[in-house]
Design a protein around this motif. Structure first.
Motif, PDB file in Angstrom:
ATOM      1  N   GLU A 325       0.839  -1.209   0.000  1.00 58.78           N
ATOM      2  CA  GLU A 325       0.000   0.000   0.000  1.00 58.78           C
ATOM      3  C   GLU A 325       0.868   1.249   0.000  1.00 58.78           C
ATOM      4  OE1 GLU A 325      -3.703   1.989   2.497  1.00 58.78           O
ATOM      5  OE2 GLU A 325      -2.569   0.308   3.351  1.00 58.78           O
ATOM      6  N   MET A 326       1.978   1.241   0.770  1.00 61.95           N
ATOM      7  CA  MET A 326       2.852   2.402   0.845  1.00 61.95           C
ATOM      8  C   MET A 326       3.439   2.730  -0.538  1.00 61.95           C
ATOM      9  SD  MET A 326       6.262   2.954   3.207  1.00 61.95           S
ATOM     10  CE  MET A 326       5.325   2.648   4.704  1.00 61.95           C
ATOM     11  N   GLU A 327       3.902   1.692  -1.217  1.00 59.92           N
ATOM     12  CA  GLU A 327       4.473   1.883  -2.554  1.00 59.92           C
ATOM     13  C   GLU A 327       3.401   2.370  -3.528  1.00 59.92           C
ATOM     14  OE1 GLU A 327       6.905  -0.718  -5.959  1.00 59.92           O
ATOM     15  OE2 GLU A 327       6.092  -1.705  -4.162  1.00 59.92           O
ATOM     16  N   PHE A 328       2.198   1.793  -3.425  1.00 56.93           N
ATOM     17  CA  PHE A 328       1.089   2.190  -4.308  1.00 56.93           C
ATOM     18  C   PHE A 328       0.738   3.659  -4.109  1.00 56.93           C
ATOM     19  CE2 PHE A 328      -3.512   2.799  -4.889  1.00 56.93           C
ATOM     20  CZ  PHE A 328      -3.657   2.414  -6.223  1.00 56.93           C
ATOM     21  N   HIS A 351      -9.704   0.106  -8.340  1.00 53.43           N
ATOM     22  CA  HIS A 351      -8.279  -0.238  -8.253  1.00 53.43           C
ATOM     23  C   HIS A 351      -8.038  -1.739  -8.411  1.00 53.43           C
ATOM     24  CE1 HIS A 351      -7.336   3.804  -7.436  1.00 53.43           C
ATOM     25  NE2 HIS A 351      -7.543   3.828  -6.121  1.00 53.43           N
ATOM     26  N   GLU A 352      -9.023  -2.542  -7.988  1.00 56.64           N
ATOM     27  CA  GLU A 352      -8.846  -3.996  -8.079  1.00 56.64           C
ATOM     28  C   GLU A 352      -8.792  -4.484  -9.530  1.00 56.64           C
ATOM     29  OE1 GLU A 352     -13.178  -3.205  -8.340  1.00 56.64           O
ATOM     30  OE2 GLU A 352     -11.537  -2.469  -7.087  1.00 56.64           O
ATOM     31  N   LYS A 353      -9.193  -3.630 -10.472  1.00 55.10           N
ATOM     32  CA  LYS A 353      -9.214  -4.010 -11.884  1.00 55.10           C
ATOM     33  C   LYS A 353      -7.841  -3.870 -12.557  1.00 55.10           C
ATOM     34  CE  LYS A 353     -13.674  -4.866 -12.412  1.00 55.10           C
ATOM     35  NZ  LYS A 353     -14.165  -6.209 -12.803  1.00 55.10           N
ATOM     36  N   TRP A 354      -6.952  -3.098 -11.949  1.00 58.88           N
ATOM     37  CA  TRP A 354      -5.673  -2.835 -12.628  1.00 58.88           C
ATOM     38  C   TRP A 354      -4.446  -2.849 -11.705  1.00 58.88           C
ATOM     39  CZ3 TRP A 354      -2.936   1.509 -11.068  1.00 58.88           C
ATOM     40  CH2 TRP A 354      -3.640   2.427 -10.283  1.00 58.88           C
ATOM     41  N   SER A 355      -4.665  -2.759 -10.397  1.00 61.73           N
ATOM     42  CA  SER A 355      -3.549  -2.670  -9.450  1.00 61.73           C
ATOM     43  C   SER A 355      -3.206  -4.041  -8.878  1.00 61.73           C
ATOM     44  CB  SER A 355      -3.917  -1.714  -8.316  1.00 61.73           C
ATOM     45  OG  SER A 355      -3.071  -1.903  -7.213  1.00 61.73           O
ATOM     46  N   ARG A 356      -1.912  -4.382  -8.887  1.00 62.75           N
ATOM     47  CA  ARG A 356      -1.466  -5.663  -8.335  1.00 62.75           C
ATOM     48  C   ARG A 356      -1.763  -5.723  -6.834  1.00 62.75           C
ATOM     49  NH1 ARG A 356       4.565  -6.729  -9.628  1.00 62.75           N
ATOM     50  NH2 ARG A 356       3.789  -7.816 -11.471  1.00 62.75           N
ATOM     51  N   TYR A 357      -1.523  -4.616  -6.109  1.00 61.63           N
ATOM     52  CA  TYR A 357      -1.753  -4.616  -4.664  1.00 61.63           C
ATOM     53  C   TYR A 357      -3.210  -4.867  -4.334  1.00 61.63           C
ATOM     54  CZ  TYR A 357      -2.653  -2.739  -0.017  1.00 61.63           C
ATOM     55  OH  TYR A 357      -3.091  -2.575   1.280  1.00 61.63           O
ATOM     56  N   HIS A 358      -4.141  -4.276  -5.091  1.00 60.80           N
ATOM     57  CA  HIS A 358      -5.563  -4.407  -4.817  1.00 60.80           C
ATOM     58  C   HIS A 358      -6.228  -5.605  -5.472  1.00 60.80           C
ATOM     59  CE1 HIS A 358      -4.836  -0.057  -3.998  1.00 60.80           C
ATOM     60  NE2 HIS A 358      -5.754  -0.230  -3.048  1.00 60.80           N
ATOM     61  N   SER A 359      -5.477  -6.347  -6.292  1.00 52.26           N
ATOM     62  CA  SER A 359      -6.071  -7.461  -7.013  1.00 52.26           C
ATOM     63  C   SER A 359      -6.658  -8.504  -6.066  1.00 52.26           C
ATOM     64  CB  SER A 359      -5.009  -8.106  -7.911  1.00 52.26           C
ATOM     65  OG  SER A 359      -5.549  -9.202  -8.609  1.00 52.26           O
ATOM     66  N   GLU A 360      -7.770  -9.080  -6.481  1.00 49.60           N
ATOM     67  CA  GLU A 360      -8.470 -10.059  -5.628  1.00 49.60           C
ATOM     68  C   GLU A 360      -7.827 -11.455  -5.716  1.00 49.60           C
ATOM     69  OE1 GLU A 360     -12.438  -9.810  -7.011  1.00 49.60           O
ATOM     70  OE2 GLU A 360     -12.797  -7.822  -6.152  1.00 49.60           O
ATOM     71  N   ASN A 361      -6.950 -11.653  -6.682  1.00 49.28           N
ATOM     72  CA  ASN A 361      -6.195 -12.907  -6.729  1.00 49.28           C
ATOM     73  C   ASN A 361      -4.786 -12.607  -7.205  1.00 49.28           C
ATOM     74  OD1 ASN A 361      -6.519 -12.454  -9.432  1.00 49.28           O
ATOM     75  ND2 ASN A 361      -7.364 -14.460  -9.904  1.00 49.28           N
ATOM     76  N   ASN A 362      -3.959 -13.626  -7.351  1.00 53.15           N
ATOM     77  CA  ASN A 362      -2.564 -13.448  -7.726  1.00 53.15           C
ATOM     78  C   ASN A 362      -2.445 -13.165  -9.219  1.00 53.15           C
ATOM     79  OD1 ASN A 362       0.170 -13.402  -7.989  1.00 53.15           O
ATOM     80  ND2 ASN A 362       0.520 -15.494  -7.259  1.00 53.15           N
ATOM     81  N   ARG A 363      -2.652 -11.903  -9.545  1.00 52.26           N
ATOM     82  CA  ARG A 363      -2.615 -11.532 -10.950  1.00 52.26           C
ATOM     83  C   ARG A 363      -1.193 -11.622 -11.491  1.00 52.26           C
ATOM     84  NH1 ARG A 363      -4.267  -5.623 -13.534  1.00 52.26           N
ATOM     85  NH2 ARG A 363      -3.168  -5.916 -15.491  1.00 52.26           N
TER      86      ARG A 363
END
Length: 363
Positions: A325-328, A351-363
């Motif tokens: 989160e800090m890096e994001f 954010h969950e659609k494009w951000s690795r940190y917010h992704s709901e699975n291991n994108r």
């Protein structure tokens, strides 16, 4: 006895024998262009070909007839002296037909990746042969050359069912399907090779889908599905030919994808933000994560917020790939400094659609 079959044979003489009438006509057209004169046809039939200079006062003439029961043509008489006016000789170059020019430019299209526009053909014909033509003649010449080499679109579509049948026959386990309209005309075609189906379980559980326009006579759109293998190399899964990117075509394609490859644990689907894909993914793959391609999203940002757009790439990609989160937040503040409107726009997308940190699975 020498039989001429080269359509660009450079000399014309009495007694010459040509493979057939078409070869004779093409040779005469090429010869007229090279020697800068024009002629008109007096008689043309299956047994005789008789031409004279366009200037009725000129002595130049040629007569050829069929050689017995063969397909060959022999020049019986030939008067090679020109007495015509310069204005006639350098006129509209009527012998430079689109068919003849197609023969000139045909080698350029042997490689499908070669780019040669009608404007390029116009320039080359003028520089090399002194032929002046309008854009439409250059366009027709290009179309004729490509058709001679690769066939036309209608014939190709007629061959599609046979091609797909043989593809499945020679690749057991391949999934193919073709759908027609009520009038029996082509609508959709889907291909997933057996090698792709077998390789899918050993690839990352990510499917990236996209569409691109087809530029053939009938248009249409090519839909593709790809993934990444263990070495992060692109691994093609399936492709589909449809009319356009719409709800029905995307639903048909994604249903075929599901039929061929099933659904894996932690699977996600990546695409651009096309409304049809968003709508159909919820319907066909309700339980998997649907994310957006960050390259497409960056393009959207640059289009929507033009100020400082050239500086968006580095902080946006860094935010998308951040693990914490800090890096994001650090990189999001960099985007805030470039344009305050970017954060609300991305929050609305999710954010969950494009951000690795917010992704709901291991994108």
């Amino acid at each position: 006895m020498i039989i001429i079959n080269d359509k660009r044979h450079e000399t014309i003489e009495k007694g010459q024998i040509y493979k057939d009438k078409e070869t004779l006509i093409s040779t005469l057209c090429y010869f007229a262009i090279k020697k800068t004169f024009q002629y008109k046809v007096v008689k043309s039939c299956t047994k005789e070909y008789n031409i004279v200079c366009l200037d009725t006062n000129c002595k130049w003439s040629l007569k050829a007839t069929k050689n017995g029961n063969t397909e060959t043509f022999i020049i019986r008489s030939y008067e090679e002296e020109h007495t015509c006016a310069v204005t006639i000789r350098f006129g509209d170059q009527r012998q430079a037909t689109s068919k003849l020019i197609a023969d000139f430019v045909k080698p350029k299209f042997l490689n499908l990746k070669t780019k040669c526009s009608p404007a390029d053909i116009k320039t080359e014909m003028k520089d090399k042969y002194g032929i002046k033509m309008n854009y439409m003649k250059a366009w027709r010449s290009k179309e004729r050359a490509q058709t001679q080499l690769h066939g036309n679109a209608k014939e190709s579509y007629n061959l599609l069912p046979r091609y797909l049948y043989m593809l499945q026959k020679t690749n057991p386990g391949t999934l193919i399907d073709i759908e027609k309209d009520d009038d029996d005309s082509f609508k959709y075609a889907f291909v997933a090779l057996n090698a792709a189906i077998k390789g899918w379980p050993n690839c990352k559980p990510i499917i990236v889908v996209d569409g691109t326009f087809l530029k053939a006579a009938y248009g249409g759109t090519l839909l593709t599905a790809n993934t990444q293998d263990a070495e992060s190399k692109i691994f093609p899964l399936a492709y589909c030919i449809v009319d356009s990117e719409n709800d029905k075509s995307w639903e048909w394609f994604l249903k075929k994808i599901k039929e061929a490859f099933g659904v894996r644990e932690c699977q996600c689907l990546i695409s651009d933000r096309h409304e049809s894909i968003i709508k159909v993914t919820r319907k066909v793959f309700p339980k998997i994560t649907h994310g957006y391609c960050i390259f497409h999203l960056l393009s959207n940002l640059k289009t929507k917020f033009k100020k400082n757009a050239k500086h968006f790439r580095v902080p946006f990609f860094a935010a998308a790939k951040a693990y914490t989160e800090m890096e994001f937040e650090f990189h999001m503040r960099e985007l805030d400094n470039l344009d305050k409107r970017i954060r609300p726009y991305l929050e609305k997308i999710g954010h969950e659609k494009w951000s690795r940190y917010h992704s709901e699975n291991n994108r």
